[in-house]
Design a protein around this motif. Structure first.
Motif, PDB file in Angstrom:
ATOM      1  N   THR A 177       3.699  -2.355  -8.808  1.00 23.36           N
ATOM      2  CA  THR A 177       3.762  -0.995  -8.272  1.00 23.36           C
ATOM      3  C   THR A 177       4.935  -0.188  -8.792  1.00 23.36           C
ATOM      4  O   THR A 177       4.925   1.043  -8.730  1.00 23.36           O
ATOM      5  CB  THR A 177       3.842  -1.017  -6.737  1.00 23.36           C
ATOM      6  OG1 THR A 177       5.131  -1.493  -6.325  1.00 23.36           O
ATOM      7  CG2 THR A 177       2.750  -1.895  -6.138  1.00 23.36           C
ATOM      8  N   GLN A 225      -4.046   4.872  -9.501  1.00 17.26           N
ATOM      9  CA  GLN A 225      -5.265   4.686  -8.716  1.00 17.26           C
ATOM     10  C   GLN A 225      -6.478   4.860  -9.615  1.00 17.26           C
ATOM     11  O   GLN A 225      -6.536   5.789 -10.424  1.00 17.26           O
ATOM     12  CB  GLN A 225      -5.309   5.712  -7.588  1.00 17.26           C
ATOM     13  CG  GLN A 225      -6.533   5.617  -6.701  1.00 17.26           C
ATOM     14  CD  GLN A 225      -6.434   6.594  -5.549  1.00 17.26           C
ATOM     15  OE1 GLN A 225      -5.425   6.671  -4.864  1.00 17.26           O
ATOM     16  NE2 GLN A 225      -7.494   7.382  -5.359  1.00 17.26           N
ATOM     17  N   ARG A 270      -8.643  -1.416  -2.156  1.00 19.04           N
ATOM     18  CA  ARG A 270      -8.181  -0.331  -3.031  1.00 19.04           C
ATOM     19  C   ARG A 270      -8.243  -0.806  -4.494  1.00 19.04           C
ATOM     20  O   ARG A 270      -7.989  -1.965  -4.796  1.00 19.04           O
ATOM     21  CB  ARG A 270      -6.741   0.062  -2.705  1.00 19.04           C
ATOM     22  CG  ARG A 270      -6.407   0.085  -1.221  1.00 19.04           C
ATOM     23  CD  ARG A 270      -6.845   1.344  -0.519  1.00 19.04           C
ATOM     24  NE  ARG A 270      -6.512   1.299   0.894  1.00 19.04           N
ATOM     25  CZ  ARG A 270      -5.379   1.735   1.414  1.00 19.04           C
ATOM     26  NH1 ARG A 270      -4.445   2.260   0.621  1.00 19.04           N
ATOM     27  NH2 ARG A 270      -5.157   1.668   2.713  1.00 19.04           N
ATOM     28  N   LEU A 295       0.829  -1.198   0.000  1.00 20.69           N
ATOM     29  CA  LEU A 295       0.000   0.000   0.000  1.00 20.69           C
ATOM     30  C   LEU A 295       0.863   1.247   0.000  1.00 20.69           C
ATOM     31  O   LEU A 295       2.024   1.209   0.441  1.00 20.69           O
ATOM     32  CB  LEU A 295      -0.912   0.008   1.230  1.00 20.69           C
ATOM     33  CG  LEU A 295      -1.812  -1.230   1.404  1.00 20.69           C
ATOM     34  CD1 LEU A 295      -2.521  -1.191   2.745  1.00 20.69           C
ATOM     35  CD2 LEU A 295      -2.804  -1.342   0.258  1.00 20.69           C
ATOM     36  N   GLU A 296       0.290   2.332  -0.459  1.00 23.25           N
ATOM     37  CA  GLU A 296       1.043   3.587  -0.540  1.00 23.25           C
ATOM     38  C   GLU A 296       1.555   4.023   0.830  1.00 23.25           C
ATOM     39  O   GLU A 296       2.691   4.501   0.966  1.00 23.25           O
ATOM     40  CB  GLU A 296       0.166   4.686  -1.139  1.00 23.25           C
ATOM     41  CG  GLU A 296       0.918   6.001  -1.341  1.00 23.25           C
ATOM     42  CD  GLU A 296       0.014   7.117  -1.834  1.00 23.25           C
ATOM     43  OE1 GLU A 296       0.563   8.133  -2.314  1.00 23.25           O
ATOM     44  OE2 GLU A 296      -1.217   6.994  -1.739  1.00 23.25           O
TER      45      GLU A 296
END
Length: 402
Positions: free
Chosen positions: A180, A328, A365, A148-149
């Motif tokens: 990513t 995103q 997400r 995750l970010e």
């Protein structure tokens, strides 16, 4: 004749990733498309011809009859792979390589060698699904660690209970990361490896994209420090760096004792790789000229792609690396259309705008991956992408994480 009866795992386990239905839909869409071809940012395949020197070497070797038998050992190729994989590593710990038929074969081999029923295996998600699927087949419990970010796309072992950490046998990661693009720093590599040592967990790094960064770009190495090989094994591939995925050449990098033991199991798994391919690659593997040309092309494409996506309202995570731009998914369009999942957004891009991406749904997400390994002229592809995206307005403004 009795009909073939598949085992319980085959019957009851989803062998393909969750996006398999999406890929089937994409294949149908491609087959039915008329007019201009789709803008395919979903692929991670070869997009440049191999180096002339490599093609010429293979052509010359192919005519030599004595080179077409089984190959169980190729010292020159193994030495070239070792030099190639350890550039920039200053550790005094000895390392060795075991050639494999690509990274996928290497990951399967490691599963067979390391996993017993009842083991706990930690895997990052999203990820290439081979290791986690085969680990389940062998009876392991797979625990997913979302990238995750807020964790800078690194696995957060601290979120795990003491019981899980005590039972965990393996941590499987992939850096530089697909999808990513995360390229860890040396400090981040050292911290993650230190946690593995603390909890006696063996790390396997799928380093298939390690060669897709320019030589001067900072990046961490898990095997950099003395003693790192006691808790880390790496899987490497030549598919992307030499633009030869169909040749199926990869290798495992680890401590010599592990490579020696793994080599015995390898004889049950495969019968070596074609000698003409090994000989041809050995002639070019020490030359970084083609690799640097490829890396510069990838970096240039990624920069342009990020700028286009940002200008059209998409939030982009662009840490630095490899083939991919990770974006995103917007909640919808200004005209009211909504995207509840990553698959909804990818379906829309493909069916309405002719833009192919790969969707990822992680911990609630929604993200999509754009690959820069597309075929075709850069200017033409990017011009069409700008034109297609200019037709719509997404419901949030974009930014780039750098």
């Amino acid at each position: 004749m009795q009909a073939t009866v598949f085992n319980t795992f085959f019957r009851e386990t989803k062998l393909a990733p969750d996006s398999d239905d999406f890929f089937s839909w994409v294949r149908t869409l491609k087959a039915s498309s008329t007019g201009q071809p789709l803008l395919d940012f979903g692929v991670a395949d070869a997009f440049m011809p191999p180096a002339d020197e490599l093609s010429e070497a293979l052509s010359a070797l192919a005519a030599r009859r004595e080179l077409h038998g089984y190959v169980y050992h190729h010292s020159a190729y193994e030495a070239a792979c070792l030099r190639h994989a350890t550039q920039g590593i200053r550790s005094s710990s000895a390392l060795a390589v075991l050639p494999t038929s690509g990274a996928k074969s290497a990951l399967n081999l490691l599963c067979l060698a390391l996993i017993d029923a009842g083991d706990v295996v930690l895997v990052t998600t999203p990820a290439y699904p081979i290791f986690s699927t085969m680990a389940q087949r062998l009876g392991a419990t797979v625990v997913e660690l979302p990238l995750l970010e807020e964790n800078d796309f690194l696995p957060n072992l601290q979120q795990l209970s003491a019981e899980v950490l005590a039972r965990a046998k393996l941590l499987v990661v992939n850096y530089p990361n697909n999808p990513t693009g995360k390229v860890p720093s040396q400090a981040e590599c050292d911290r993650l490896l230190a946690l593995c040592k603390l909890h006696d967990i063996l790390m396997i790094n799928d380093a298939a994209y390690a060669d897709l960064l320019p030589a001067d770009q900072p990046r961490g190495r898990f095997l950099y420090a003395d003693g790192a090989s006691s808790h880390c094994i790496e899987v490497h591939s030549l598919s992307k760096s030499l633009q030869i995925p169909g040749w199926r050449l990869g290798f495992i990098l680890a401590a010599p004792a592990f490579i020696q033991a793994l080599g015995k199991l390898s004889l049950l798994h495969e019968s070596g790789q074609p000698r003409i391919l090994l000989d041809a690659v050995t002639t070019v593997l020490d030359d970084r000229a083609f690799a640097e040309q490829l890396c510069q092309c990838i970096a240039k494409r990624r920069t342009v792609l990020v700028d286009i996506l940002q200008a059209n309202g998409l939030t982009v995570f662009n840490p630095d690396g490899a083939f991919f731009v990770y974006a995103q998914c917007p909640p919808g369009l200004i005209n009211g259309r909504t995207f509840d999942t990553a698959y909804d957004f990818s379906h829309y891009l493909a069916s309405e705008l002719g833009i192919l991406t790969i969707p990822y749904q992680v911990a609630g997400r929604s993200q999509v991956r754009f690959s820069v390994a597309f075929g075709g002229d850069d200017e033409t592809v990017f011009s069409r992408l700008r034109q297609q995206l200019s037709q719509v307005k997404f419901r949030h403004s974009g930014k780039v994480s750098r």
